[in-house]
Motif scaffolding. Structure first.
Motif, PDB file in Angstrom:
ATOM      1  N   TRP A   1      15.997 -11.239 -97.517  1.00  0.00           N
ATOM      2  CA  TRP A   1      14.407 -11.334 -98.101  1.00  0.00           C
ATOM      3  C   TRP A   1      14.173 -10.115 -99.103  1.00  0.00           C
ATOM      4  CZ3 TRP A   1       9.947  -9.037 -98.197  1.00  0.00           C
ATOM      5  CH2 TRP A   1       8.940  -9.611 -97.910  1.00  0.00           C
ATOM      6  N   LEU A   2      14.484  -9.140 -98.923  1.00  0.00           N
ATOM      7  CA  LEU A   2      14.310  -7.956 -99.772  1.00  0.00           C
ATOM      8  C   LEU A   2      14.968  -8.448-101.121  1.00  0.00           C
ATOM      9  CD1 LEU A   2      14.653  -4.939 -97.481  1.00  0.00           C
ATOM     10  CD2 LEU A   2      12.488  -5.456 -98.868  1.00  0.00           C
ATOM     11  N   ALA A   3      16.076  -8.687-101.179  1.00  0.00           N
ATOM     12  CA  ALA A   3      16.946  -9.059-102.432  1.00  0.00           C
ATOM     13  C   ALA A   3      16.051 -10.001-103.110  1.00  0.00           C
ATOM     14  CB  ALA A   3      18.112  -9.279-102.200  1.00  0.00           C
TER      15      ALA A   3
ATOM     16  N   TRP B   1       8.479  -3.401-101.466  1.00  0.00           N
ATOM     17  CA  TRP B   1       8.391  -2.898 -99.931  1.00  0.00           C
ATOM     18  C   TRP B   1       6.872  -3.088 -99.321  1.00  0.00           C
ATOM     19  CZ3 TRP B   1      12.217  -1.571 -97.136  1.00  0.00           C
ATOM     20  CH2 TRP B   1      13.331  -1.293 -97.743  1.00  0.00           C
ATOM     21  N   MET B   2       6.083  -3.057-100.309  1.00  0.00           N
ATOM     22  CA  MET B   2       4.636  -3.443 -99.642  1.00  0.00           C
ATOM     23  C   MET B   2       4.802  -5.004 -99.204  1.00  0.00           C
ATOM     24  SD  MET B   2       1.925  -2.024-102.377  1.00  0.00           S
ATOM     25  CE  MET B   2       0.826  -0.550-101.852  1.00  0.00           C
TER      26      MET B   2
ATOM     27  N   ALA C   1      14.273   3.763 -91.260  1.00  0.00           N
ATOM     28  CA  ALA C   1      15.868   3.260 -91.397  1.00  0.00           C
ATOM     29  C   ALA C   1      16.006   1.965 -92.399  1.00  0.00           C
ATOM     30  CB  ALA C   1      16.264   3.053 -89.964  1.00  0.00           C
ATOM     31  N   LEU C   2      15.107   1.363 -92.104  1.00  0.00           N
ATOM     32  CA  LEU C   2      15.199   0.079 -93.186  1.00  0.00           C
ATOM     33  C   LEU C   2      15.017   0.444 -94.671  1.00  0.00           C
ATOM     34  CD1 LEU C   2      13.039  -2.655 -91.276  1.00  0.00           C
ATOM     35  CD2 LEU C   2      15.264  -2.611 -91.783  1.00  0.00           C
ATOM     36  N   VAL C   3      14.285   1.563 -94.649  1.00  0.00           N
ATOM     37  CA  VAL C   3      13.907   1.856 -96.238  1.00  0.00           C
ATOM     38  C   VAL C   3      15.074   2.628 -96.727  1.00  0.00           C
ATOM     39  CG1 VAL C   3      12.653   3.544 -97.608  1.00  0.00           C
ATOM     40  CG2 VAL C   3      11.519   2.022 -95.931  1.00  0.00           C
TER      41      VAL C   3
ATOM     42  N   LEU D   1       8.690   4.949 -97.749  1.00  0.00           N
ATOM     43  CA  LEU D   1       8.687   5.453 -96.337  1.00  0.00           C
ATOM     44  C   LEU D   1       7.311   5.607 -95.550  1.00  0.00           C
ATOM     45  CD1 LEU D   1      11.469   8.484 -96.781  1.00  0.00           C
ATOM     46  CD2 LEU D   1      11.746   6.302 -95.443  1.00  0.00           C
ATOM     47  N   ALA D   2       6.359   6.060 -96.519  1.00  0.00           N
ATOM     48  CA  ALA D   2       5.244   6.247 -95.946  1.00  0.00           C
ATOM     49  C   ALA D   2       4.138   5.264 -95.752  1.00  0.00           C
ATOM     50  CB  ALA D   2       4.293   7.145 -96.898  1.00  0.00           C
TER      51      ALA D   2
END
Lengths: 179, 221
Positions: free
Chosen positions: B76-78, B57-58, B26-28, A46-47
């Motif tokens: 893409w994340l998957a 996530w980075m 919201a995406l997270v 989140l951050a």
């Protein structure tokens, strides 16, 4: 047995008569109840948007992809076994330049980066804790005496053109790698 | 899944690209559990799964300005989570002490690769939970990856699953059925020696109701 609504049945009927979908519901319920991502992982994700300065993710930066990692190279790993101190080598490739990185995994861990072709540049080492920034020498070599473990990324802004090149290359940012 | 949901995700990505922090959050919220479940489905322990999740996530954050198909951000994340997971799993396997594998052969490898050992599953308190995780851990790696990704909350779309597993969309349904049948068979053989004593755990129903409030809490935050 027959009188039970399916929803309830997953939790109380004997395993012998669990249907496929009841087995599924038990597994899904178990995973969601007992194996959520830890809070700190969620907070870190989140951050990201707050912590990372906009300059880090300039649209103009070319992305330098990781094209070699000695940790992923069985041959290199064989060689490392026989050495007392280990070194990790990474190569990032952008259209106009390469960044060759060598990390010595001692205490402290040191990082040496070579811009290829050799050219002077400002190098930023982006860490979770902040940015280390300095100029390379005139041959494009950059040395950081101590880097903490964790994710890092490099941003390289060439200061002049490399020998034999007519134009200066644009800024380059590498993908994030964990060291 | 409806086109509306795809548009919604695409809008979130567009807003996050403009620097809208609530869109990023919201995406997270939408995909965190999927990324985590993919890592866990590759037999990674808490620590490695946390690394994979963070790295994924980075990567999204750094790629956000360049993402060309915003509606496919889940896929893409998957894909990224799967690639990172395979990389970490490969490293871990290589780090198995040589002696251990010499003495116990491949079994040592599979034992170490086995996911969710008791201590790494925080909430697995009853015998019944442990038995289900054990039966799950005895599935093939591809079954574990598929079933675990399917449990993500909110549930992933088949296009995202297909990316997470490198599997054609058409074979997800049949494979899911086969894997569940195997899970059921594993459960049966685990419960065989002791009969049905562990099914007398009546605490299950109470827990079930408490877990239903979780997703709403998370959506708010």
């Amino acid at each position: 047995m027959t009188g039970l609504p399916e929803e309830q049945s997953a939790s109380i009927i004997p395993i012998e008569v669990l249907t496929r979908e009841a087995t599924w519901r038990r597994l899904a319920e178990l995973a969601r109840r007992t194996d959520r991502p830890p809070r700190e992982v969620e907070d870190a994700a989140l951050a990201l948007n707050e912590r990372v300065e906009p300059a880090w993710r300039s649209i103009d930066d070319e992305l330098a992809a990781l094209v070699y990692d000695s940790d992923q190279d069985p041959q290199a790993l064989e060689n490392v076994r026989s050495l007392s101190s280990s070194t990790r080598r990474l190569t990032f490739q952008a259209p106009e330049l390469l960044l060759e990185v060598e990390i010595t995994l001692g205490r402290p861990r040191t990082l040496v980066c070579q811009v290829v072709p050799p050219q002077p540049a400002v190098l930023e080492v982006r860490l979770e804790s902040g940015i280390l920034s300095s100029e390379t020498d005139s041959f494009g070599t950059f040395h950081v005496p101590s880097v903490p473990p964790g994710p890092f990324s490099l941003r390289c802004s060439p200061l002049g053109q490399a020998e034999g090149y007519s134009e200066r290359a644009g800024p380059v940012a590498t993908s994030w790698v964990r060291i | 899944m409806a086109e509306g949901a795809e548009n919604e995700v695409a809008e979130l990505v567009a807003a996050a690209q403009r620097g809208d922090d609530s869109a990023w959050r919201a995406l997270v919220a939408r995909y965190l559990d999927l990324v985590w479940a993919i890592a866990r489905g590759h037999s990674l322990d808490n620590c490695d799964a946390a690394d994979v999740t963070q790295t994924t996530w980075m990567r999204l954050h750094e790629q956000l300005p360049r993402l060309t198909e915003p509606s496919r951000v889940g896929a893409w994340l998957a894909t990224t989570a799967r690639r990172e997971s395979l990389k970490v799993a490969r490293e871990r396997r290589r780090q198995v002490p040589v002696l251990l594998t010499e003495r116990y052969g491949e079994r040592a490898l599979s034992a170490l690769a086995a996911p969710p050992a008791d201590e790494s599953i925080r909430g697995a308190d009853s015998e019944r939970d442990r038995m289900l995780w054990q039966a799950f851990g005895e599935l093939t790696p591809s079954c574990q990856a598929l079933l675990r990704a399917l449990t993500a909350d909110p549930p992933p779309r088949y296009s995202e699953l297909s990316a997470a597993l490198g599997m054609p969309i058409g074979s997800i349904g049949p494979t899911r059925a086969r894997c569940l049948d195997r899970l059921r068979a594993n459960l049966l053989s685990l419960s065989a020696p002791t009969g049905r004593s562990e099914t007398g755990d009546t605490g299950g129903k109470a827990r079930r109701t408490t877990t239903q409030t979780e997703p709403t809490e998370r959506e708010v935050s």
